[in-house]
Design an enzyme around this catalytic site. Structure first.
Site, short mmCIF file in Angstrom:
data_model
loop_
_atom_site.label_atom_id
_atom_site.label_comp_id
_atom_site.label_asym_id
_atom_site.label_seq_id
_atom_site.Cartn_x
_atom_site.Cartn_y
_atom_site.Cartn_z
N TYR A 107 0.99 -1.09 -0.01
CA TYR A 107 0.14 0.22 0.02
C TYR A 107 0.91 1.41 -0.01
CZ TYR A 107 -2.92 -3.93 2.09
OH TYR A 107 -3.58 -4.98 2.32
N HIS A 108 1.91 1.22 -0.77
CA HIS A 108 2.68 2.26 -0.90
C HIS A 108 2.91 3.07 -2.36
CE1 HIS A 108 5.33 0.30 2.47
NE2 HIS A 108 4.16 0.98 3.08
N PRO A 109 1.72 3.44 -2.99
CA PRO A 109 1.73 4.11 -4.30
C PRO A 109 2.38 5.44 -4.05
CG PRO A 109 -0.61 4.38 -3.22
CD PRO A 109 0.17 3.39 -1.95
#
Length: 544
Positions: A467-469
């Site tokens: 969850y690191h865009p």
């Protein structure tokens, strides 16, 4: 609500809370902070041990998915992002990792001279109070409280000792001189509670008369007149409503929503806007491009029930967890369970640790669409700096609609090679004598999955993300960059972006701490303050 503002900040997340707080330190500055979500004053958000329930709560998340991913058989991947005061800092796993100093020196080498490690470290120090005390790398009086995990469970020790037996070091502070190696984790937790951007910055700033917070409000577009951002349009029951500002609109809507909002406002690649009938306000072709994330997989092992943390999480144990936390802020409710981890290299031709591991003394499997704990332990393993790049595009002109987000995970053959080698390295760590007493058996990928082709098939099926865009509003000094080194949109005056979307390259680690640092640093620039002097603290490089 006041009708005139100097600044409008869109998004009360990790960056927006900081920008709004720092700008309103000047009592003559009027700031509006707009957030699509509602209050973060929720016991499950506050309690670190409530993390699994927070992840599953659809009312405080955007519910976005990426995909279909072309290299992963067309699968879609859930992408957690907070739609609540505090943003993703209110729902994330609370893992405090700054990234590798070489990440920032790499940004500087690409032209962002004021973003090298020596210029970023003072802002990391400014923002934090570290439980182990201040030194030349760590802060001692900042608003963000960081603690080192207790790591008392026997399997945390087995993970660290197994790593040493495999030839790796345990670094004393992976956010200090040396990131590489195994480590006892640090977290956004203090006194048993989550330390979000809201708790650290916004709650005190919200008492100031010059800050107005507007929750549960969706911004539909940025208003641009004669090449200058002059305000925003928001959705309301009576129809679209315009809110004006005199100095700047600052987008801190997040790595997906900031490029989405730019495109909805006519700022982007003309070819992406025309299919939706959006007029081109400013042609900025790289908006939505350069998208990055940390793809990864879970590697799971089974053990005896009594050896795993699951033995403490039966019905009685869960009740004790809740009571201990509510009454005393003690016990398992005070942990995120990610209490050890590692940054390791799978090959010698890279200077930086290309794999990150987060260790859990419990395993989980999907039963009827819900994750349930099982006896054992697992590694979450992801690529620190993937080469693959994706994009964000609009699906429609509806501001409430999710955009099309495709990361193109594993498009680069090197990314796949590193993932395969990362699984083999995890297996090496578990083969060490430190694990002998636990009767370990591999669950996933499974002992029969051994060849490159078998591991590739598993990876393509099992890949998720951390969850690191990031990266879709790239910062740079070249003419193609979306924003400059102060976050200013190059093609529109009075418009700035401050969040993970402006990272030119994703950093080696979790994103919350770097985004906070970036917000602190750019806030000084917005206010016209002299930047903090660069640090002379050194850092570890392999072979040096």
């Amino acid at each position: 609500m006041a009708t005139h503002f100097d600044y409008i900040v869109v998004g009360a997340g990790s960056a927006g809370c900081i920008v709004a707080s720092r700008l309103t330190e000047d009592p003559s500055t009027r700031v509006l902070l707009v957030e699509a979500g509602g209050s973060d004053r929720n016991l499950l958000i506050t309690m670190p041990g409530g993390l699994p329930f927070v992840y599953q709560n659809k009312r405080i998340g955007w519910g976005y998915q990426s995909g279909p991913e072309p290299q992963l058989g067309g699968k879609t991947i859930d992408e957690k992002a907070g739609r609540v005061i505090g943003g993703s800092s209110s729902i994330n796993a609370m893992i405090y990792n700054r990234g590798n100093p070489m990440d920032y020196d790499g940004w500087a080498a690409d032209g962002l001279k004021d973003w090298d490690y020596s210029h970023c470290l003072p802002y990391f120090r400014k923002m934090e109070t570290f439980s182990d005390g201040a030194n030349e790398w760590r802060g001692g009086d900042g608003p963000v409280h960081i603690t080192r995990a207790a790591a008392r469970h026997q399997m945390y020790d087995a993970f660290l000792r197994g790593g040493e037996q495999a030839g790796f070091e345990v670094t004393p502070d992976h956010n200090g001189h040396k990131q590489e190696g195994l480590h006892v984790a640090q977290s956004f937790i203090d006194e048993g509670v989550r330390w979000s951007a809201s708790r650290a910055y916004l709650r005190s700033a919200a008492k100031r008369p010059n800050l107005h917070v507007l929750p549960k409000t969706v911004v539909s577009r940025i208003l641009v007149e004669n090449g200058t951002a002059v305000g925003i349009e928001v959705l309301s029951r009576g129809g679209p409503k315009r809110i004006a500002c005199e100095r700047e609109v600052i987008l801190s809507a997040g790595a997906v929503n900031s490029p989405k909002l730019l495109m909805l406002s006519g700022i982007g690649h003309p070819e992406d806007l025309r299919p939706h009938g959006i007029g081109v306000v400013a042609a900025v072709p790289e908006v939505g491009r350069n998208l990055q994330n940390h793809p990864g997989v879970d590697i799971q092992f089974g053990t005896r029930h009594e050896d795993s943390l699951i033995s403490e999480l039966n019905m009685l144990g869960r009740a004790k967890l809740g009571v201990d936390w509510v009454l005393r802020r003690k016990g398992l409710g005070t942990t995120n369970f990610f209490e050890t981890g590692a940054f390791l290299r799978t090959r010698v031709d890279v200077e930086f640790p290309n794999m990150q591991y987060e260790f859990l003394p419990i395993a989980r499997k999907l039963v009827n669409s819900k994750l349930v704990p099982i006896p054992g332990f697992q590694f979450w393993m992801d690529l620190s700096r993937p080469e693959s790049r994706g994009h964000i595009k609009l699906r429609s002109t509806d501001p409430a609609a999710a955009p099309l987000t495709v990361f193109n995970h594993l498009e680069s053959r090197q990314d796949l090679r590193d993932m395969i080698d990362g699984i083999r390295l995890a297996r090496t760590l578990v083969r060490q004598s430190a694990w002998a007493r636990y009767g370990v058996r591999e669950l996933t990928p499974g002992p029969d999955v051994g060849s490159d082709s078998e591991l590739e098939a598993f990876i393509r099926k099992a890949t998720g993300t951390s969850y690191h865009p990031s990266g879709a509003c790239r910062m740079g000094m070249d003419p193609d960059a979306v924003v400059d080194d102060e976050g200013r949109v190059n093609a529109v005056r009075g418009l700035r972006v401050v969040d993970a979307s402006i990272m030119p390259k994703v950093i080696t680690g979790n994103l919350n701490a770097p985004v906070m640092m970036m917000a602190e640093k750019i806030s000084d620039r917005i206010r016209g303050r002299v930047a903090l002097p660069p640090s002379e603290a050194g850092y570890y490089r392999s072979g040096r």
